[in-house]
Design a protein around this motif. Structure first.
Motif, PDB file in Angstrom:
ATOM      1  N   ALA A   2     -15.212   6.024  17.360  1.00 23.06           N
ATOM      2  CA  ALA A   2     -14.244   7.203  17.708  1.00 23.06           C
ATOM      3  C   ALA A   2     -13.323   6.888  18.747  1.00 23.06           C
ATOM      4  O   ALA A   2     -12.075   7.117  18.837  1.00 23.06           O
ATOM      5  CB  ALA A   2     -14.899   8.579  18.072  1.00 23.06           C
ATOM      6  N   LYS A   3     -13.875   5.842  19.707  1.00 22.56           N
ATOM      7  CA  LYS A   3     -12.934   5.281  20.945  1.00 22.56           C
ATOM      8  C   LYS A   3     -11.732   4.299  20.215  1.00 22.56           C
ATOM      9  O   LYS A   3     -10.660   4.440  20.763  1.00 22.56           O
ATOM     10  CB  LYS A   3     -13.775   4.556  21.722  1.00 22.56           C
ATOM     11  N   GLU A   4     -12.295   3.614  19.161  1.00 17.15           N
ATOM     12  CA  GLU A   4     -11.351   2.655  18.707  1.00 17.15           C
ATOM     13  C   GLU A   4     -10.140   3.484  17.881  1.00 17.15           C
ATOM     14  O   GLU A   4      -8.888   3.049  17.859  1.00 17.15           O
ATOM     15  CB  GLU A   4     -12.156   1.655  17.642  1.00 17.15           C
ATOM     16  N   PHE A   7      -7.940   4.919  20.183  1.00 17.92           N
ATOM     17  CA  PHE A   7      -7.176   3.972  20.971  1.00 17.92           C
ATOM     18  C   PHE A   7      -6.168   3.669  20.013  1.00 17.92           C
ATOM     19  O   PHE A   7      -4.892   3.386  20.390  1.00 17.92           O
ATOM     20  CB  PHE A   7      -8.044   2.785  21.396  1.00 17.92           C
ATOM     21  N   MET A   8      -6.189   3.533  18.688  1.00 17.98           N
ATOM     22  CA  MET A   8      -5.070   3.029  17.728  1.00 17.98           C
ATOM     23  C   MET A   8      -4.305   4.346  17.357  1.00 17.98           C
ATOM     24  O   MET A   8      -3.156   3.762  17.378  1.00 17.98           O
ATOM     25  CB  MET A   8      -5.905   2.956  16.231  1.00 17.98           C
ATOM     26  N   LEU A   9      -4.400   5.360  17.582  1.00 19.54           N
ATOM     27  CA  LEU A   9      -3.716   6.544  17.272  1.00 19.54           C
ATOM     28  C   LEU A   9      -2.797   6.591  18.406  1.00 19.54           C
ATOM     29  O   LEU A   9      -1.378   6.792  18.374  1.00 19.54           O
ATOM     30  CB  LEU A   9      -4.290   7.986  17.051  1.00 19.54           C
ATOM     31  N   ASN A  10      -3.309   6.593  19.886  1.00 15.67           N
ATOM     32  CA  ASN A  10      -2.384   6.516  20.920  1.00 15.67           C
ATOM     33  C   ASN A  10      -1.475   5.425  20.974  1.00 15.67           C
ATOM     34  O   ASN A  10      -0.415   5.624  21.148  1.00 15.67           O
ATOM     35  CB  ASN A  10      -3.370   6.322  22.351  1.00 15.67           C
ATOM     36  N   VAL A  18      -1.052   1.505  26.050  1.00 13.47           N
ATOM     37  CA  VAL A  18      -2.193   2.198  26.104  1.00 13.47           C
ATOM     38  C   VAL A  18      -3.513   1.321  26.513  1.00 13.47           C
ATOM     39  O   VAL A  18      -3.736   0.151  26.138  1.00 13.47           O
ATOM     40  CB  VAL A  18      -2.523   2.553  24.641  1.00 13.47           C
ATOM     41  N   LEU A  19      -4.358   1.858  27.578  1.00 13.45           N
ATOM     42  CA  LEU A  19      -5.500   1.087  27.955  1.00 13.45           C
ATOM     43  C   LEU A  19      -6.614   1.999  27.476  1.00 13.45           C
ATOM     44  O   LEU A  19      -6.728   2.994  27.480  1.00 13.45           O
ATOM     45  CB  LEU A  19      -5.451   1.297  29.419  1.00 13.45           C
ATOM     46  N   LEU A  20      -7.572   1.160  27.313  1.00  8.13           N
ATOM     47  CA  LEU A  20      -9.094   1.637  26.828  1.00  8.13           C
ATOM     48  C   LEU A  20      -9.581   2.417  28.337  1.00  8.13           C
ATOM     49  O   LEU A  20      -9.173   2.180  29.514  1.00  8.13           O
ATOM     50  CB  LEU A  20     -10.117   0.829  26.370  1.00  8.13           C
ATOM     51  N   ASP A  21     -10.512   3.375  28.030  1.00  5.66           N
ATOM     52  CA  ASP A  21     -11.150   3.851  29.368  1.00  5.66           C
ATOM     53  C   ASP A  21     -11.850   2.887  30.016  1.00  5.66           C
ATOM     54  O   ASP A  21     -11.826   2.829  31.534  1.00  5.66           O
ATOM     55  CB  ASP A  21     -12.011   4.984  28.963  1.00  5.66           C
ATOM     56  N   GLU A  22     -12.415   1.824  29.445  1.00  7.94           N
ATOM     57  CA  GLU A  22     -12.911   0.628  30.329  1.00  7.94           C
ATOM     58  C   GLU A  22     -11.864  -0.176  31.198  1.00  7.94           C
ATOM     59  O   GLU A  22     -12.303  -0.484  32.230  1.00  7.94           O
ATOM     60  CB  GLU A  22     -13.851  -0.218  29.400  1.00  7.94           C
ATOM     61  N   GLU A  23     -10.840  -0.271  30.452  1.00  6.52           N
ATOM     62  CA  GLU A  23      -9.783  -1.069  31.054  1.00  6.52           C
ATOM     63  C   GLU A  23      -9.353  -0.380  32.153  1.00  6.52           C
ATOM     64  O   GLU A  23      -9.021  -0.677  33.462  1.00  6.52           O
ATOM     65  CB  GLU A  23      -8.561  -1.387  30.223  1.00  6.52           C
ATOM     66  N   VAL A  24      -9.230   0.974  32.288  1.00 12.05           N
ATOM     67  CA  VAL A  24      -8.590   1.906  33.151  1.00 12.05           C
ATOM     68  C   VAL A  24      -9.517   1.779  34.334  1.00 12.05           C
ATOM     69  O   VAL A  24      -9.391   1.800  35.697  1.00 12.05           O
ATOM     70  CB  VAL A  24      -8.370   3.607  32.639  1.00 12.05           C
ATOM     71  N   GLU A  25     -10.852   2.092  34.124  1.00 15.37           N
ATOM     72  CA  GLU A  25     -11.940   2.092  35.073  1.00 15.37           C
ATOM     73  C   GLU A  25     -11.970   0.632  35.829  1.00 15.37           C
ATOM     74  O   GLU A  25     -12.161   0.700  37.032  1.00 15.37           O
ATOM     75  CB  GLU A  25     -13.340   2.287  34.236  1.00 15.37           C
ATOM     76  N   GLU A  26     -12.008  -0.537  35.218  1.00 15.64           N
ATOM     77  CA  GLU A  26     -11.674  -1.646  35.732  1.00 15.64           C
ATOM     78  C   GLU A  26     -10.728  -1.970  36.884  1.00 15.64           C
ATOM     79  O   GLU A  26     -10.615  -2.423  37.718  1.00 15.64           O
ATOM     80  CB  GLU A  26     -11.634  -2.841  34.616  1.00 15.64           C
TER      81      GLU A  26
END
Length: 77
Positions: A2-4, A7-10, A18-26
């Motif tokens: 679902a995350k992928e 991400f692709m829709l965004n 667009v950043l993944l949640d993990e990238e934003v957290e990093e």
């Protein structure tokens, strides 16, 4: 999965990065580490614990580092 899909829709619906949640957290963790280093440096300067430092080049580097940190903080927000 679902995350992928999210991400692709965004990514498809926007022209901005667009950043993944993990990238934003990093990025947030990196920003916090930079903030901590900056606070430590500011405390050292305020407390005048730099009596061994006499090189003007070092102080120019500190000023440049402060500017870079501020620019990075603005970019991450």
């Amino acid at each position: 999965m679902a995350k992928e899909i999210r991400f692709m829709l965004n990514l498809a619906m926007t022209t901005e990065p667009v950043l993944l949640d993990e990238e934003v957290e990093e990025l947030r963790r990196a920003r916090n580490a930079v903030n901590t280093a900056g606070r430590n440096l500011a405390a050292i300067i305020r407390q005048r614990q730099y009596h061994d430092v006499k090189e003007t080049e070092l102080w120019e580097e500190v000023k440049k580092l402060n500017k870079d940190v501020e620019a990075l903080k603005k970019a991450v927000r």
